[in-house]
Design a protein around this motif. Structure first.
Motif, mmCIF file in Angstrom:
data_model
loop_
_atom_site.group_PDB
_atom_site.id
_atom_site.type_symbol
_atom_site.label_atom_id
_atom_site.label_comp_id
_atom_site.label_asym_id
_atom_site.label_seq_id
_atom_site.Cartn_x
_atom_site.Cartn_y
_atom_site.Cartn_z
ATOM 1 N N GLN A 25 24.445 58.503 -44.494
ATOM 2 C CA GLN A 25 25.636 59.320 -43.864
ATOM 3 C C GLN A 25 25.607 59.219 -42.407
ATOM 4 O O GLN A 25 26.541 59.848 -41.690
ATOM 5 C CB GLN A 25 25.437 60.884 -44.199
ATOM 6 N N VAL A 26 24.675 58.362 -41.571
ATOM 7 C CA VAL A 26 24.560 58.275 -40.244
ATOM 8 C C VAL A 26 24.599 56.816 -39.838
ATOM 9 O O VAL A 26 24.462 55.880 -40.910
ATOM 10 C CB VAL A 26 23.500 58.905 -39.630
ATOM 11 N N ASP A 27 24.933 56.402 -38.774
ATOM 12 C CA ASP A 27 24.740 54.998 -38.235
ATOM 13 C C ASP A 27 23.525 54.447 -38.192
ATOM 14 O O ASP A 27 22.479 55.346 -38.179
ATOM 15 C CB ASP A 27 25.290 55.063 -36.876
ATOM 16 N N ASP A 28 23.199 53.219 -38.479
ATOM 17 C CA ASP A 28 22.059 52.430 -38.057
ATOM 18 C C ASP A 28 21.013 52.871 -37.204
ATOM 19 O O ASP A 28 19.738 52.854 -37.364
ATOM 20 C CB ASP A 28 22.239 50.957 -38.461
ATOM 21 N N ARG A 53 18.821 56.135 -37.727
ATOM 22 C CA ARG A 53 18.072 56.152 -39.039
ATOM 23 C C ARG A 53 16.984 55.287 -39.025
ATOM 24 O O ARG A 53 17.132 54.096 -38.395
ATOM 25 C CB ARG A 53 18.772 55.905 -40.377
ATOM 26 N N ILE A 54 15.948 55.303 -39.736
ATOM 27 C CA ILE A 54 14.901 54.470 -39.998
ATOM 28 C C ILE A 54 14.299 54.832 -41.325
ATOM 29 O O ILE A 54 14.324 55.957 -41.731
ATOM 30 C CB ILE A 54 13.705 54.431 -39.156
ATOM 31 N N ARG A 55 14.012 53.839 -42.352
ATOM 32 C CA ARG A 55 13.258 53.830 -43.749
ATOM 33 C C ARG A 55 11.960 53.190 -43.786
ATOM 34 O O ARG A 55 12.094 52.049 -43.428
ATOM 35 C CB ARG A 55 14.344 53.498 -44.380
ATOM 36 N N ASP A 84 11.978 49.453 -43.198
ATOM 37 C CA ASP A 84 12.689 48.795 -44.052
ATOM 38 C C ASP A 84 13.947 48.292 -43.553
ATOM 39 O O ASP A 84 14.716 49.100 -43.035
ATOM 40 C CB ASP A 84 12.957 49.621 -45.488
ATOM 41 N N THR A 85 14.310 47.197 -43.539
ATOM 42 C CA THR A 85 15.743 46.586 -42.809
ATOM 43 C C THR A 85 16.609 45.987 -43.820
ATOM 44 O O THR A 85 17.635 45.683 -43.364
ATOM 45 C CB THR A 85 15.171 45.526 -41.809
ATOM 46 N N TYR A 86 16.537 46.642 -45.117
ATOM 47 C CA TYR A 86 17.345 46.081 -46.211
ATOM 48 C C TYR A 86 18.855 46.266 -45.928
ATOM 49 O O TYR A 86 19.570 45.695 -46.159
ATOM 50 C CB TYR A 86 16.831 46.369 -47.330
ATOM 51 N N HIS A 87 19.058 47.774 -45.602
ATOM 52 C CA HIS A 87 20.233 48.339 -45.357
ATOM 53 C C HIS A 87 20.869 48.231 -43.702
ATOM 54 O O HIS A 87 21.669 48.994 -43.547
ATOM 55 C CB HIS A 87 20.406 49.665 -45.887
#
Length: 172
Positions: free
Chosen positions: A20-23, A26-28, A167-170
Motif C-alpha cells: 500500500q506504499v511506495d518502494d 518499505r523494506i521486507r 528481500d528485493t523481489y517486489h
C-alpha cells in the motif's frame, strides 16, 4: 480502517501494508533470512530504536461474526505482552459476507515486541497477520515475512544497513 499514525494504510485492505506504499517507504525481510543470520533481528530492532521504554500499538483481525457463527482467532498475545488497553472495531466485509472484528492494543513495550518476534521466527507463536506501529515505524508480520514501513529517510538507512539481507523481489 486507517491506523492512527499511517493514514495511507487501510488495515481492512486485503493487500498487506507493504503493497500500500511506495518502494521508498518499505523494506521486507524473509523469516528464513532472519533465522539463518543470528542476531540480525536484534540489529534491526536496534536500528528501529525500539528500546524498552518505547511504546508501540498493534492492530489485527481478531474475529469473524455473522448471524450464523462467531469465530475468534486464537491469539495468545497475553503470553508475551501485558495488555491493558484493548479496543475492537467491527467492520462489515462484502467479500467475506460477515463482520470482521479488528482489535487495537495500545502501549505495548518494545522489549516484549522483540520477544514476540523471536517466538514467531522460531515457530513458537501462532502466525497472525498483525501490524505493530508507533510514530516512526510500522512492522507487519505474516507467516513468512517481516515488513517495515516508514519514511523515505528511515527506510533508506535500513536498506543501506541491511543491503545484502532484505528481500528485493517486489522492488520497483
Amino acid at each position: 480502517m486507517q491506523l492512527k499514525t499511517y493514514k495511507d494504510i487501510d488495515i481492512t485492505n486485503p493487500a498487506p501494508p507493504y503493497f500500500q506504499v511506495d518502494d521508498s517507504q518499505r523494506i521486507r525481510f524473509g523469516w528464513t533470512v532472519l533465522e539463518e543470520n543470528p542476531g540480525m533481528l536484534k540489529r534491526i530492532f536496534e536500528s528501529l530504536k525500539l528500546e524498552k521504554q518505547i511504546a508501540v500499538d498493534c492492530t489485527f483481525l481478531s474475529a469473524y461474526e455473522s448471524e450464523a457463527f462467531k469465530q475468534k482467532e486464537k491469539l495468545h498475545l497475553g503470553r508475551k505482552f501485558v495488555i491493558t488497553n484493548w479496543k475492537e472495531n467491527k467492520i462489515w466485509s462484502d467479500d467475506l459476507e460477515c463482520t470482521c472484528v479488528y482489535t487495537t492494543i495500545t502501549n505495548l513495550n518494545g522489549e516484549s515486541l522483540y520477544r514476540y518476534m523471536i517466538g514467531l521466527m522460531k515457530g513458537h507463536q501462532r502466525q497472525l497477520h498483525i501490524c505493530f506501529y508507533n510514530e516512526s515505524y510500522l512492522l507487519y508480520t505474516s507467516s513468512d515475512v517481516l515488513d517495515i514501513v516508514s519514511s523515505d529517510s528511515n527506510i533508506s538507512i535500513l536498506k543501506e544497513a541491511f543491503r545484502e539481507y532484505y528481500d528485493t523481489y517486489h522492488a520497483e
